[in-house]
Design a protein around this motif. Structure first.
Motif, PDB file in Angstrom:
ATOM      1  N   ASP A 115      39.572  50.870  86.640  1.00  0.00           N
ATOM      2  CA  ASP A 115      39.151  50.866  85.219  1.00  0.00           C
ATOM      3  C   ASP A 115      37.643  51.609  85.337  1.00  0.00           C
ATOM      4  OD1 ASP A 115      38.030  50.140  82.752  1.00  0.00           O
ATOM      5  OD2 ASP A 115      37.636  47.740  83.404  1.00  0.00           O
ATOM      6  N   PHE A 116      37.975  52.934  84.706  1.00  0.00           N
ATOM      7  CA  PHE A 116      36.772  53.640  84.642  1.00  0.00           C
ATOM      8  C   PHE A 116      36.024  53.254  83.409  1.00  0.00           C
ATOM      9  CE2 PHE A 116      38.266  56.815  87.467  1.00  0.00           C
ATOM     10  CZ  PHE A 116      37.459  57.066  88.160  1.00  0.00           C
ATOM     11  N   THR A 117      34.574  52.923  83.400  1.00  0.00           N
ATOM     12  CA  THR A 117      33.884  52.379  82.374  1.00  0.00           C
ATOM     13  C   THR A 117      32.553  53.345  82.196  1.00  0.00           C
ATOM     14  OG1 THR A 117      34.538  50.202  83.114  1.00  0.00           O
ATOM     15  CG2 THR A 117      32.664  50.188  81.504  1.00  0.00           C
ATOM     16  N   ARG A 118      32.549  53.525  80.825  1.00  0.00           N
ATOM     17  CA  ARG A 118      31.135  54.203  80.425  1.00  0.00           C
ATOM     18  C   ARG A 118      30.036  53.052  80.296  1.00  0.00           C
ATOM     19  NH1 ARG A 118      33.573  59.048  76.241  1.00  0.00           N
ATOM     20  NH2 ARG A 118      34.182  57.254  75.120  1.00  0.00           N
ATOM     21  N   GLN A 122      28.868  50.732  77.288  1.00  0.00           N
ATOM     22  CA  GLN A 122      29.189  49.295  77.309  1.00  0.00           C
ATOM     23  C   GLN A 122      27.942  48.450  77.026  1.00  0.00           C
ATOM     24  OE1 GLN A 122      30.086  47.363  80.961  1.00  0.00           O
ATOM     25  NE2 GLN A 122      31.586  46.302  80.165  1.00  0.00           N
ATOM     26  N   ALA A 123      26.751  48.939  77.764  1.00  0.00           N
ATOM     27  CA  ALA A 123      25.467  48.070  77.872  1.00  0.00           C
ATOM     28  C   ALA A 123      24.988  48.135  76.513  1.00  0.00           C
ATOM     29  CB  ALA A 123      24.546  48.587  79.073  1.00  0.00           C
ATOM     30  N   LEU A 128      24.074  45.274  71.107  1.00  0.00           N
ATOM     31  CA  LEU A 128      24.293  45.301  69.649  1.00  0.00           C
ATOM     32  C   LEU A 128      25.247  44.451  69.235  1.00  0.00           C
ATOM     33  CD1 LEU A 128      23.865  48.916  69.084  1.00  0.00           C
ATOM     34  CD2 LEU A 128      22.082  47.306  68.718  1.00  0.00           C
ATOM     35  N   GLY A 129      26.111  43.581  70.226  1.00  0.00           N
ATOM     36  CA  GLY A 129      27.200  42.690  69.765  1.00  0.00           C
ATOM     37  C   GLY A 129      28.134  43.581  69.584  1.00  0.00           C
ATOM     38  N   ARG A 130      28.327  44.417  69.996  1.00  0.00           N
ATOM     39  CA  ARG A 130      29.466  45.340  69.166  1.00  0.00           C
ATOM     40  C   ARG A 130      30.902  45.477  70.198  1.00  0.00           C
ATOM     41  NH1 ARG A 130      26.065  50.464  66.790  1.00  0.00           N
ATOM     42  NH2 ARG A 130      25.060  49.387  65.164  1.00  0.00           N
ATOM     43  N   PRO A 131      32.006  45.863  69.577  1.00  0.00           N
ATOM     44  CA  PRO A 131      33.181  46.025  70.603  1.00  0.00           C
ATOM     45  C   PRO A 131      33.005  46.991  71.961  1.00  0.00           C
ATOM     46  CG  PRO A 131      33.799  45.846  68.369  1.00  0.00           C
ATOM     47  CD  PRO A 131      32.174  46.246  68.523  1.00  0.00           C
ATOM     48  N   ALA A 135      33.613  52.322  75.475  1.00  0.00           N
ATOM     49  CA  ALA A 135      33.281  52.231  77.128  1.00  0.00           C
ATOM     50  C   ALA A 135      34.389  52.196  77.661  1.00  0.00           C
ATOM     51  CB  ALA A 135      32.299  51.060  77.141  1.00  0.00           C
ATOM     52  N   LYS A 136      35.724  51.754  77.157  1.00  0.00           N
ATOM     53  CA  LYS A 136      36.783  51.210  78.045  1.00  0.00           C
ATOM     54  C   LYS A 136      37.982  52.010  77.729  1.00  0.00           C
ATOM     55  CE  LYS A 136      35.172  47.735  80.520  1.00  0.00           C
ATOM     56  NZ  LYS A 136      35.533  47.453  82.318  1.00  0.00           N
ATOM     57  N   ALA A 137      38.051  52.118  76.292  1.00  0.00           N
ATOM     58  CA  ALA A 137      39.449  52.811  76.090  1.00  0.00           C
ATOM     59  C   ALA A 137      39.356  54.095  75.711  1.00  0.00           C
ATOM     60  CB  ALA A 137      39.968  51.938  74.989  1.00  0.00           C
TER      61      ALA A 137
END
Length: 233
Positions: A115-118, A122-123, A128-131, A135-137
């Motif tokens: 699972d590569f993650t930006r 993501q942080a 900001l409480g956002r989806p 970062a993932k898809a």
């Protein structure tokens, strides 16, 4: 144009097909689900309480999967892309509210994936409480090995899961350390979504995640299941 081959205003999307170990047949992918923070040591390293809270899920897209042997292109808009080695479950059947004792019957096979993650995106989303989708898809963010059928493998409850970054061991855990076990993941996920044949579930990662850069080599595996090697382009 027949009902079996309806006319479409644009070409139909190409199906996402994963190889099956030892077979010329392919596994068609419908959806990709991911389990967050499913190893206690990884939850701790990410700054969270590893107590057994209800599992949470997010999704990648089917065409985010990157078959074995292809390089991972470093994505734009990020300077902090992390690897996360994961056990991958491929389903042959599904349903809603699947009983725990029937969950393993839904599994076609297992693989290992990343699972590569930006992480920087993501942080920022967390702050900001956002989806997390950005970062993932993103494109090719989920390299995955060939699937090994459960009919050959069984249903492993333990097995070393590891990842080497430029030949240095950085992740080293065991499937037995998963907070939510495979049958529980399927049962809980089916309370939220109607699962179906072709669904793929990435089950979480042990501690030791870290950043990659272009030119890096990442190799991961689950003992007794599969290995996967990816170069970062």
């Amino acid at each position: 144009m027949s009902a079996a081959n309806p006319a479409t205003v644009i070409p139909l999307p190409q199906p996402v097909l994963l190889p099956i170990e030892g077979s010329k047949e392919l596994f068609p992918v419908r959806r990709v689900y991911c389990v967050g923070r499913n190893y206690a040591d990884h939850a701790i390293e990410m700054g969270h309480d590893p107590s057994r809270e209800p599992p949470f899920f997010f999704q990648k897209n089917a065409d985010n999967l990157l078959p074995s042997g292809k390089p991972f292109p470093y994505p734009p808009l990020s300077n902090d892309v992390h690897y996360e080695a994961e056990c991958v479950i491929a389903l042959k059947s599904g349903g809603a509210n699947i009983p725990l004792e029937k969950a393993l019957h839904c599994i076609y096979g297992y693989a290992v994936g990343i699972d590569f993650t930006r992480r920087d995106l993501q942080a920022e989303a967390k702050k900001l409480g956002r989806p997390w989708e950005a970062a993932k898809a993103f494109e090719y963010s989920a390299p995955v090995s060939a699937i090994v059928p459960a009919s050959r493998l069984g249903h492993p409850e333990a097995g070393r899961i590891w990842l080497d970054h430029n030949d240095k061991r950085v992740q080293d855990g065991d499937l037995s350390q998963m907070i939510w076990k495979t049958p529980e993941i399927i049962a809980e996920l089916s309370k939220l979504f109607i699962l179906a044949p072709g669904d793929v579930i990435m089950t979480g990662t042990p501690a030791g995640v870290g950043a990659v850069k272009r030119g890096d080599r990442v190799e991961c595996g689950i003992d007794g299941i599969a290995t996967l090697t990816v170069t970062v382009a």
